[in-house]
Scaffold this active site. Structure first.
Site, PDB file in Angstrom:
ATOM      1  CG  HIS A 275     128.649 -51.125  53.111  1.00  0.00           C
ATOM      2  ND1 HIS A 275     128.453 -50.013  52.338  1.00  0.00           N
ATOM      3  CD2 HIS A 275     129.771 -51.729  52.578  1.00  0.00           C
ATOM      4  CE1 HIS A 275     129.389 -49.940  51.395  1.00  0.00           C
ATOM      5  NE2 HIS A 275     130.193 -50.979  51.525  1.00  0.00           N
ATOM      6  CG  HIS A 314     127.625 -41.545  54.218  1.00  0.00           C
ATOM      7  ND1 HIS A 314     128.966 -41.387  53.994  1.00  0.00           N
ATOM      8  CD2 HIS A 314     127.196 -42.506  53.365  1.00  0.00           C
ATOM      9  CE1 HIS A 314     129.321 -42.215  53.030  1.00  0.00           C
ATOM     10  NE2 HIS A 314     128.278 -42.902  52.634  1.00  0.00           N
ATOM     11  CG  ASP A 370     121.504 -47.787  51.101  1.00  0.00           C
ATOM     12  OD1 ASP A 370     121.390 -48.123  49.915  1.00  0.00           O
ATOM     13  OD2 ASP A 370     122.499 -48.018  51.790  1.00  0.00           O
TER      14      ASP A 370
HETATM   15  N1  CMC Z   1     120.156 -43.064  63.461  1.00  0.00           N
HETATM   16  C1  CMC Z   1     120.300 -42.533  64.682  1.00  0.00           C
HETATM   17  N2  CMC Z   1     121.481 -42.102  65.173  1.00  0.00           N
HETATM   18  C2  CMC Z   1     122.551 -42.221  64.382  1.00  0.00           C
HETATM   19  C3  CMC Z   1     122.479 -42.764  63.088  1.00  0.00           C
HETATM   20  C4  CMC Z   1     121.220 -43.192  62.639  1.00  0.00           C
HETATM   21  N3  CMC Z   1     121.071 -43.720  61.411  1.00  0.00           N
HETATM   22  N4  CMC Z   1     123.708 -42.761  62.520  1.00  0.00           N
HETATM   23  C5  CMC Z   1     124.538 -42.241  63.428  1.00  0.00           C
HETATM   24  N5  CMC Z   1     123.841 -41.901  64.548  1.00  0.00           N
HETATM   25  C6  CMC Z   1     124.353 -41.239  65.755  1.00  0.00           C
HETATM   26  C7  CMC Z   1     125.151 -42.209  66.603  1.00  0.00           C
HETATM   27  O1  CMC Z   1     124.342 -42.860  67.547  1.00  0.00           O
HETATM   28  C8  CMC Z   1     126.152 -41.271  67.234  1.00  0.00           C
HETATM   29  O2  CMC Z   1     125.489 -40.560  68.255  1.00  0.00           O
HETATM   30  P1  CMC Z   1     126.251 -40.223  69.646  1.00  0.00           P
HETATM   31  O3  CMC Z   1     127.347 -39.277  69.246  1.00  0.00           O
HETATM   32  O4  CMC Z   1     125.214 -39.642  70.520  1.00  0.00           O
HETATM   33  O5  CMC Z   1     126.786 -41.533  70.146  1.00  0.00           O
HETATM   34  C9  CMC Z   1     126.456 -40.260  66.120  1.00  0.00           C
HETATM   35  O6  CMC Z   1     125.268 -40.234  65.302  1.00  0.00           O
HETATM   36  C10 CMC Z   1     127.655 -40.631  65.247  1.00  0.00           C
HETATM   37  O7  CMC Z   1     127.463 -41.959  64.771  1.00  0.00           O
HETATM   38  P2  CMC Z   1     128.632 -42.959  64.386  1.00  0.00           P
HETATM   39  O8  CMC Z   1     128.144 -44.358  64.562  1.00  0.00           O
HETATM   40  O9  CMC Z   1     129.892 -42.560  65.091  1.00  0.00           O
HETATM   41  O10 CMC Z   1     128.818 -42.624  62.868  1.00  0.00           O
HETATM   42  P3  CMC Z   1     129.622 -43.514  61.819  1.00  0.00           P
HETATM   43  O11 CMC Z   1     130.254 -42.574  60.878  1.00  0.00           O
HETATM   44  O12 CMC Z   1     130.496 -44.508  62.507  1.00  0.00           O
HETATM   45  O13 CMC Z   1     128.462 -44.357  61.105  1.00  0.00           O
HETATM   46  C11 CMC Z   1     126.839 -45.092  59.575  1.00  0.00           C
HETATM   47  C12 CMC Z   1     128.018 -44.143  59.816  1.00  0.00           C
HETATM   48  C13 CMC Z   1     126.395 -44.986  58.128  1.00  0.00           C
HETATM   49  C14 CMC Z   1     127.297 -46.531  59.841  1.00  0.00           C
HETATM   50  C15 CMC Z   1     125.682 -44.706  60.539  1.00  0.00           C
HETATM   51  O14 CMC Z   1     125.256 -43.380  60.283  1.00  0.00           O
HETATM   52  C16 CMC Z   1     124.505 -45.675  60.468  1.00  0.00           C
HETATM   53  O15 CMC Z   1     124.525 -46.699  61.143  1.00  0.00           O
HETATM   54  N6  CMC Z   1     123.458 -45.356  59.632  1.00  0.00           N
HETATM   55  C17 CMC Z   1     122.342 -46.254  59.468  1.00  0.00           C
HETATM   56  C18 CMC Z   1     122.712 -47.336  58.453  1.00  0.00           C
HETATM   57  C19 CMC Z   1     122.729 -46.800  57.051  1.00  0.00           C
HETATM   58  O16 CMC Z   1     121.830 -46.117  56.590  1.00  0.00           O
HETATM   59  N7  CMC Z   1     123.797 -47.192  56.302  1.00  0.00           N
HETATM   60  C20 CMC Z   1     123.961 -46.845  54.911  1.00  0.00           C
HETATM   61  C21 CMC Z   1     125.097 -45.920  54.696  1.00  0.00           C
HETATM   62  S1  CMC Z   1     125.102 -45.200  53.044  1.00  0.00           S
HETATM   63  C22 CMC Z   1     125.329 -46.488  51.955  1.00  0.00           C
HETATM   64  C23 CMC Z   1     126.538 -47.296  52.179  1.00  0.00           C
HETATM   65  O17 CMC Z   1     127.603 -46.778  52.508  1.00  0.00           O
HETATM   66  O18 CMC Z   1     126.453 -48.485  52.001  1.00  0.00           O
END
Ligand code: CMC
Length: 436
Positions: A275, A314, A370
């Site tokens: 986050h 996201h 971010d």
């Molecule tokens: N890098 C590589 N792969 C990713 C990433 C990433 N940053 N984010 C998601 N994926 C992949 C994930 O491995 C999954 O792949 P597969 O279907 O093969 O297993 C697919 O994309 C879907 O991911 P998810 O974890 O189900 O997606 P989510 O909606 O639960 O997670 C998130 C959203 C923001 C937590 C995630 O994208 C992430 O961890 N991003 C990196 C951390 C980040 O930048 N966070 C800031 C978010 S914006 C500001 C805020 O809200 O605070």
């Protein structure tokens, strides 16, 4: 919806339970059914009734809100109907805070009164300043912020009466006024410098920079480009509907805890690297990559699932995050003033490569807010561990607006999700000597 005879018709969903052959008609409003309407679906009369299972609430609306609209597919973000692009360009952070909290843009007199009230509350109780001194020299400023916000609840006992509108109003001025002071004190404590007390004649973000930077120079002036950049970043962070930390704010608020306690919880949720801690993680990642030529190998590791590309992806945006687009422009303005930063080149190249790569395209992973904010903060001279603190200062009005909306919503009660129990059936206690 009305039919040709102008009779009101209701949208419904018909569900057939194949276990019993029974059919149920459930009302649909705003493309949503009420989860409690599922409860009538039972196999036996004494069943609990059907629930929906939704870990991480990916498809569950926990409230009806009038504050922020996000269309993740189209990359749209609006506060109270106003597009984020217009607010970032034309408004100020305190004006946006007013908009989020009260629902409308202020007129000139309202804005003047609001700014005066918030800036009037910038001083913190001396006990709080002393408490902050007691953190260890290397304490993370986000930990200090979380602990200090919680401690503020002990100093403002009137905040307990969350149903008293006047008291709520006062806490809002206090929280928005004092947070920058706490953040600046956390920073000064961390670097071993004396605190600077607030200068309420300065604008909100200018005062924050002053408290962090001023070292008794006779010719000290807050840098206007940096103050403006911070103001825009805070506007971009100010609210994002039901994200993790906001849900925590509402969740804690639902037990009628005071807003300081609720906000300490919200800030704790923001601290995590998935986050608000992501901006810090992005910077650490860019430093680790260190040169443009290391990017392809780094991306291969991300694709192999070794780690995530921080600042990408996201839960809601499956398109370019509109805030990232604005931030990219702010980054260029700040770097024109502070001097170019090799990390920006790495970030731009990382973004270019990732946006052409099948792995990221097929998962609709785009840069989020971010991705660039960390580069701006670093160029402005903030240490990396202050980044989530800055995010928290920006998000505070959103937390408060959502908290107020929650308290006034007659449909809301204490948050208490259900579970699907997957543990053992009843069994008898075995004395220690009889256990294998
Ligand atoms: N890098 C590589 N792969 C990713 C990433 C990433 N940053 N984010 C998601 N994926 C992949 C994930 O491995 C999954 O792949 P597969 O279907 O093969 O297993 C697919 O994309 C879907 O991911 P998810 O974890 O189900 O997606 P989510 O909606 O639960 O997670 C998130 C959203 C923001 C937590 C995630 O994208 C992430 O961890 N991003 C990196 C951390 C980040 O930048 N966070 C800031 C978010 S914006 C500001 C805020 O809200 O605070």
């Amino acid at each position: 919806m009305e039919n040709e005879d102008n009779a009101v018709t209701e949208d419904t969903l018909t569900i057939t339970d194949n276990r019993t052959g029974r059919t149920y008609e459930i009302a649909v409003q705003n493309d949503t059914i009420r989860a409690l309407d599922l409860r009538q679906i039972k196999v036996h009369d004494d069943d609990f009734g059907m629930m929906s299972y939704d870990p991480a609430y990916t498809n569950t609306a926990s409230c009806s809100s009038r504050i922020t609209f996000v269309d993740g597919d189209k990359g749209v973000l609006r506060y109270r109907g106003y597009p984020i692009e217009q607010l970032a360009e034309q408004s100020s952070f305190l004006e946006v805070a007013y908009l989020l909290i009260y629902g409308e843009l202020p007129d000139a007199a309202q804005l003047e009164h609001w700014e005066e009230r918030v800036m009037h509350h910038t001083f913190v109780h001396e006990n709080l300043a002393k408490l902050m001194q007691s953190f260890r020299y290397d304490a993370h400023p986000m930990g200090m912020l979380i602990g200090t916000i919680a401690a503020m609840s002990t100093l403002h006992a009137d905040s307990k009466d969350v149903h008293d509108e006047k008291s709520r109003q006062k806490q809002i001025w206090r929280i928005l006024g004092k947070l920058p002071t706490v953040a600046a004190f956390a920073y000064r404590r961390r670097i071993g410098r004396p605190y600077n007390y607030p200068d309420s004649s300065l604008a909100y973000t200018a005062n924050l920079l002053y408290m962090m930077d001023y070292m008794n120079q006779s010719d000290y002036q807050v840098n206007p480009v940096r103050a403006k950049a911070l103001d825009v970043l805070f506007i971009l962070h100010a609210d994002h509907e039901q994200n993790c930390s906001t849900s925590v704010m509402r969740g804690i608020g639902s037990s009628h805890a005071d807003p300081y306690s609720a906000m300490a919880g919200a800030a704790a949720a923001l601290y995590g690297p998935l986050h608000g801690g992501a901006n810090e993680a992005v910077l650490r990642m860019l430093n680790e990559i260190s040169t443009v030529k290391n990017i392809p190998a780094y991306i291969e590791k991300v694709k192999a699932g070794e780690f995530r590309l921080m600042g990408f992806g996201h839960r809601v945006y499956k398109n370019y995050d509109p805030r990232a687009r604005i931030i990219k422009k702010v980054a260029e303005d700040v770097l024109a003033e502070t001097g170019r930063n090799s990390l920006l080149d790495i970030a731009l190249e990382l973004e270019r490569i990732a946006l052409e790569d099948e792995y990221f395209l097929s998962r609709r992973l785009y840069p989020n807010v971010d991705f660039y904010s960390g580069i701006i903060y670093q160029a402005m001279g903030f240490p990396v561990d202050m980044f989530p603190v800055l995010f928290a200062l920006g998000r505070a009005p959103g937390w408060l607006a959502q908290w107020l909306e929650f308290i006034d919503d007659p449909e809301q009660r204490i948050a208490r999700p259900r579970q699907v129990f997957a543990g053992p059936e009843q069994r008898d206690y075995l004395p220690l000597a009889q256990r294998g």
